[in-house]
Design a protein around this motif. Structure first.
Motif, PDB file in Angstrom:
ATOM      1  N   VAL A 124     -12.735 -14.830 -52.910  1.00 11.49           N
ATOM      2  CA  VAL A 124     -12.757 -13.783 -53.934  1.00 11.49           C
ATOM      3  C   VAL A 124     -13.788 -12.718 -53.569  1.00 11.49           C
ATOM      4  N   ALA A 125     -14.932 -13.153 -53.090  1.00 10.89           N
ATOM      5  CA  ALA A 125     -15.967 -12.195 -52.689  1.00 10.89           C
ATOM      6  C   ALA A 125     -15.498 -11.307 -51.552  1.00 10.89           C
ATOM      7  N   ARG A 126     -14.775 -11.874 -50.586  1.00 13.03           N
ATOM      8  CA  ARG A 126     -14.247 -11.057 -49.491  1.00 13.03           C
ATOM      9  C   ARG A 126     -13.237 -10.034 -50.012  1.00 13.03           C
ATOM     10  N   CYS A 127     -12.435 -10.459 -50.991  1.00 13.44           N
ATOM     11  CA  CYS A 127     -11.469  -9.529 -51.584  1.00 13.44           C
ATOM     12  C   CYS A 127     -12.188  -8.381 -52.286  1.00 13.44           C
ATOM     13  N   VAL A 128     -13.221  -8.706 -53.047  1.00 13.83           N
ATOM     14  CA  VAL A 128     -13.979  -7.676 -53.755  1.00 13.83           C
ATOM     15  C   VAL A 128     -14.627  -6.710 -52.764  1.00 13.83           C
ATOM     16  N   ALA A 129     -15.242  -7.262 -51.745  1.00 10.73           N
ATOM     17  CA  ALA A 129     -15.907  -6.406 -50.755  1.00 10.73           C
ATOM     18  C   ALA A 129     -14.899  -5.480 -50.067  1.00 10.73           C
ATOM     19  N   ALA A 130     -13.714  -5.998 -49.755  1.00 12.61           N
ATOM     20  CA  ALA A 130     -12.701  -5.171 -49.100  1.00 12.61           C
ATOM     21  C   ALA A 130     -12.249  -4.035 -50.009  1.00 12.61           C
ATOM     22  N   MET A 131     -12.083  -4.322 -51.291  1.00  8.86           N
ATOM     23  CA  MET A 131     -11.667  -3.278 -52.226  1.00  8.86           C
ATOM     24  C   MET A 131     -12.783  -2.259 -52.434  1.00  8.86           C
ATOM     25  N   LYS A 132     -14.006  -2.732 -52.563  1.00  4.73           N
ATOM     26  CA  LYS A 132     -15.141  -1.828 -52.752  1.00  4.73           C
ATOM     27  C   LYS A 132     -15.302  -0.871 -51.577  1.00  4.73           C
ATOM     28  N   ALA A 133     -14.918  -1.319 -50.398  1.00  2.56           N
ATOM     29  CA  ALA A 133     -15.110  -0.507 -49.203  1.00  2.56           C
ATOM     30  C   ALA A 133     -14.181   0.702 -49.156  1.00  2.56           C
ATOM     31  N   VAL A 134     -13.110   0.697 -49.977  1.00  3.17           N
ATOM     32  CA  VAL A 134     -12.122   1.770 -49.837  1.00  3.17           C
ATOM     33  C   VAL A 134     -11.928   2.595 -51.103  1.00  3.17           C
ATOM     34  N   VAL A 135     -12.603   2.241 -52.203  1.00  4.13           N
ATOM     35  CA  VAL A 135     -12.445   3.011 -53.441  1.00  4.13           C
ATOM     36  C   VAL A 135     -13.815   3.398 -53.983  1.00  4.13           C
ATOM     37  N   ASP A 136     -13.823   4.463 -54.764  1.00  2.00           N
ATOM     38  CA  ASP A 136     -15.052   4.922 -55.396  1.00  2.00           C
ATOM     39  C   ASP A 136     -15.126   4.546 -56.869  1.00  2.00           C
ATOM     40  N   VAL A 137     -14.043   3.986 -57.421  1.00  2.00           N
ATOM     41  CA  VAL A 137     -14.047   3.569 -58.824  1.00  2.00           C
ATOM     42  C   VAL A 137     -14.563   2.138 -58.916  1.00  2.00           C
ATOM     43  N   PRO A 138     -14.977   1.691 -60.112  1.00  2.00           N
ATOM     44  CA  PRO A 138     -15.450   0.312 -60.248  1.00  2.00           C
ATOM     45  C   PRO A 138     -14.396  -0.707 -59.839  1.00  2.00           C
ATOM     46  N   VAL A 139     -14.859  -1.773 -59.214  1.00  2.00           N
ATOM     47  CA  VAL A 139     -14.030  -2.935 -58.899  1.00  2.00           C
ATOM     48  C   VAL A 139     -14.575  -4.103 -59.701  1.00  2.00           C
ATOM     49  N   THR A 140     -13.720  -4.728 -60.491  1.00  2.00           N
ATOM     50  CA  THR A 140     -14.173  -5.775 -61.401  1.00  2.00           C
ATOM     51  C   THR A 140     -13.332  -7.033 -61.216  1.00  2.00           C
ATOM     52  N   VAL A 141     -13.789  -8.114 -61.829  1.00  2.00           N
ATOM     53  CA  VAL A 141     -13.105  -9.406 -61.726  1.00  2.00           C
ATOM     54  C   VAL A 141     -12.902  -9.956 -63.132  1.00  2.00           C
ATOM     55  N   LYS A 142     -11.694 -10.456 -63.404  1.00  2.00           N
ATOM     56  CA  LYS A 142     -11.426 -11.180 -64.650  1.00  2.00           C
ATOM     57  C   LYS A 142     -11.138 -12.624 -64.281  1.00  2.00           C
ATOM     58  N   CYS A 143     -11.906 -13.544 -64.840  1.00  2.00           N
ATOM     59  CA  CYS A 143     -11.823 -14.942 -64.423  1.00  2.00           C
ATOM     60  C   CYS A 143     -11.847 -15.875 -65.624  1.00  2.00           C
ATOM     61  N   ARG A 144     -11.698 -17.147 -65.356  1.00  2.00           N
ATOM     62  CA  ARG A 144     -11.910 -18.216 -66.329  1.00  2.00           C
ATOM     63  C   ARG A 144     -13.312 -18.795 -66.108  1.00  2.00           C
ATOM     64  N   ILE A 145     -13.701 -19.739 -66.965  1.00  2.00           N
ATOM     65  CA  ILE A 145     -14.997 -20.395 -66.755  1.00  2.00           C
ATOM     66  C   ILE A 145     -14.872 -21.519 -65.731  1.00  2.00           C
ATOM     67  N   GLY A 146     -13.641 -21.872 -65.385  1.00  2.00           N
ATOM     68  CA  GLY A 146     -13.398 -22.909 -64.394  1.00  2.00           C
ATOM     69  C   GLY A 146     -11.953 -23.324 -64.454  1.00  2.00           C
ATOM     70  N   VAL A 147     -11.553 -24.215 -63.538  1.00  2.00           N
ATOM     71  CA  VAL A 147     -10.201 -24.761 -63.546  1.00  2.00           C
ATOM     72  C   VAL A 147     -10.268 -26.272 -63.382  1.00  2.00           C
ATOM     73  N   ASP A 148      -9.306 -26.927 -64.021  1.00  2.00           N
ATOM     74  CA  ASP A 148      -9.121 -28.372 -63.897  1.00  2.00           C
ATOM     75  C   ASP A 148     -10.439 -29.132 -64.082  1.00  2.00           C
ATOM     76  N   GLU A 149     -10.822 -29.938 -63.117  1.00  2.00           N
ATOM     77  CA  GLU A 149     -11.993 -30.794 -63.292  1.00  2.00           C
ATOM     78  C   GLU A 149     -13.303 -30.136 -62.867  1.00  2.00           C
ATOM     79  N   GLN A 150     -13.294 -28.850 -62.588  1.00  3.59           N
ATOM     80  CA  GLN A 150     -14.531 -28.182 -62.187  1.00  3.59           C
ATOM     81  C   GLN A 150     -15.605 -28.280 -63.271  1.00  3.59           C
TER      82      GLN A 150
END
Length: 339
Positions: A124-150
């Motif tokens: 996910v971090a690599r995806c964010v970094a790749a998007m940040k490298a090519v746009v000037d608008v905010p890049v954000t993440v929408k997530c859960r607090i965890g999945v399954d047994e995490q």
């Protein structure tokens, strides 16, 4: 992989956002919601990066300028494809690009994205970094607090630390786990218990980094309580869609604007004009009015309003006159919605 950024917070003060909802928050829904609130951030449905790159971009990405501020939510797990889709979205004029790390549907799991990405924060971090490298608008993440047994303490911290270090401008957190084994997408919206304190703890730990909360908010009073608890923003989902009259109170109650009350005549007129343009372009009235059935929830005449929009608006040849007929059945001598 990434050293934590030390830049000051630049993400806009989006105290209220309307959540990305599949099959719901299309361009007609967003145009409608914008008639009710000038300030809330609006989100598209999730659009898969491959579709943005190879599909009908105008159909997938087109929007009316009145929708600003509006964010594009992308689905995917390939950093290069997400970067290309983010660039295309930014060029279309979106105010924010958001990465979906929370959807639990079978379709996104088979594509190795959505909530299952909670297990791979480095990706996910690599995806964010790749998007940040090519746009000037905010890049954000929408997530859960965890999945399954995490463990939700470890999983959410691991994801948040890595994506913020990679440059993410904000985190919007659905305060539930996603159970990828054993629960349907619909069940995942209700059955896993809400854990708002976990999101509060994340905000306390991250300090100035923007943390928004999502999940189960049933009133603007609840939204205000979350803001008072310290989070930076609240994302409304089913409340905003099923009882959109609440959005008409957001600018005053949440943002403190001195805006006069929403004039329902103006809302209906704007939607009639929008619907007429859509029909003239080959669309159908129901594509627009299906998002409006809950508008007058609680008012005398609301049932008849819903009936007309659910039946007459779906008939071949239906035009904006149906909208005015439905509106004529509503009595506006009481407040539009309880807060």
């Amino acid at each position: 992989m990434f050293s934590r950024l030390t830049t000051t917070l630049t993400y806009p003060p989006h105290k209220i956002a309307v959540a990305p909802m599949m099959d719901w928050t299309d361009r007609h829904c967003r145009f409608f919601h914008r008639q009710l609130t000038r300030s809330a951030l609006l989100y598209t449905e999730m659009v898969v990066a491959d579709a943005v790159i190879h599909g009908d971009r105008e159909r997938l990405l087109g929007f009316d300028q009145v929708e600003h501020p509006v964010a594009l939510q992308l689905g995917g797990s390939d950093p290069e494809k997400l970067a290309e889709a983010a660039r295309i979205g930014a060029d279309y004029g979106y105010d924010e690009i958001n990465l979906n790390v929370g959807c639990p549907s079978d379709r996104v799991q088979s594509g190795t994205f959505g909530a299952c990405l909670m297990r791979t924060p480095e990706l996910v971090a690599r995806c964010v970094a790749a998007m940040k490298a090519v746009v000037d608008v905010p890049v954000t993440v929408k997530c859960r607090i965890g999945v399954d047994e995490q463990d939700v303490e470890q999983a959410l911290d691991a994801l948040s630390d890595q994506v913020i270090a990679a440059g993410a401008d904000a985190l919007w957190v659905h305060a539930r786990k996603a159970w990828l084994e054993g629960l349907s997408p619909k069940e995942n919206r209700d059955i896993p218990p809400l854990d708002y304190p976990r999101v509060y703890r994340l905000k306390q730990r991250l300090g100035t980094d923007f943390v928004g909360i999502n999940g189960g908010v049933k009133s603007l009073d609840e939204a205000k309580a979350h803001l008072d608890a310290g989070v930076d923003g609240v994302m409304l989902g089913r409340l905003a869609y099923q009882e959109p009259g609440h959005l008409a109170q957001v600018d005053q109650r949440i943002y403190g604007e001195k805006r006069s009350s929403v004039q329902w005549n103006d809302v209906i007129e704007a939607m009639a004009v929008h619907a007429t343009r859509h029909i003239e372009a080959g669309g159908r009235l129901a594509h627009v009015t299906r998002h409006m059935t809950g508008l007058f929830h609680g008012l005398p005449g609301a049932r008849r309003w819903r009936q007309i929009l659910s039946t007459d608006a779906t008939k071949p040849g239906a035009d904006a006159r149906v909208l005015f007929e439905a509106f004529s059945q509503v009595r506006l001598d009481e407040p539009s919605v309880a807060a």
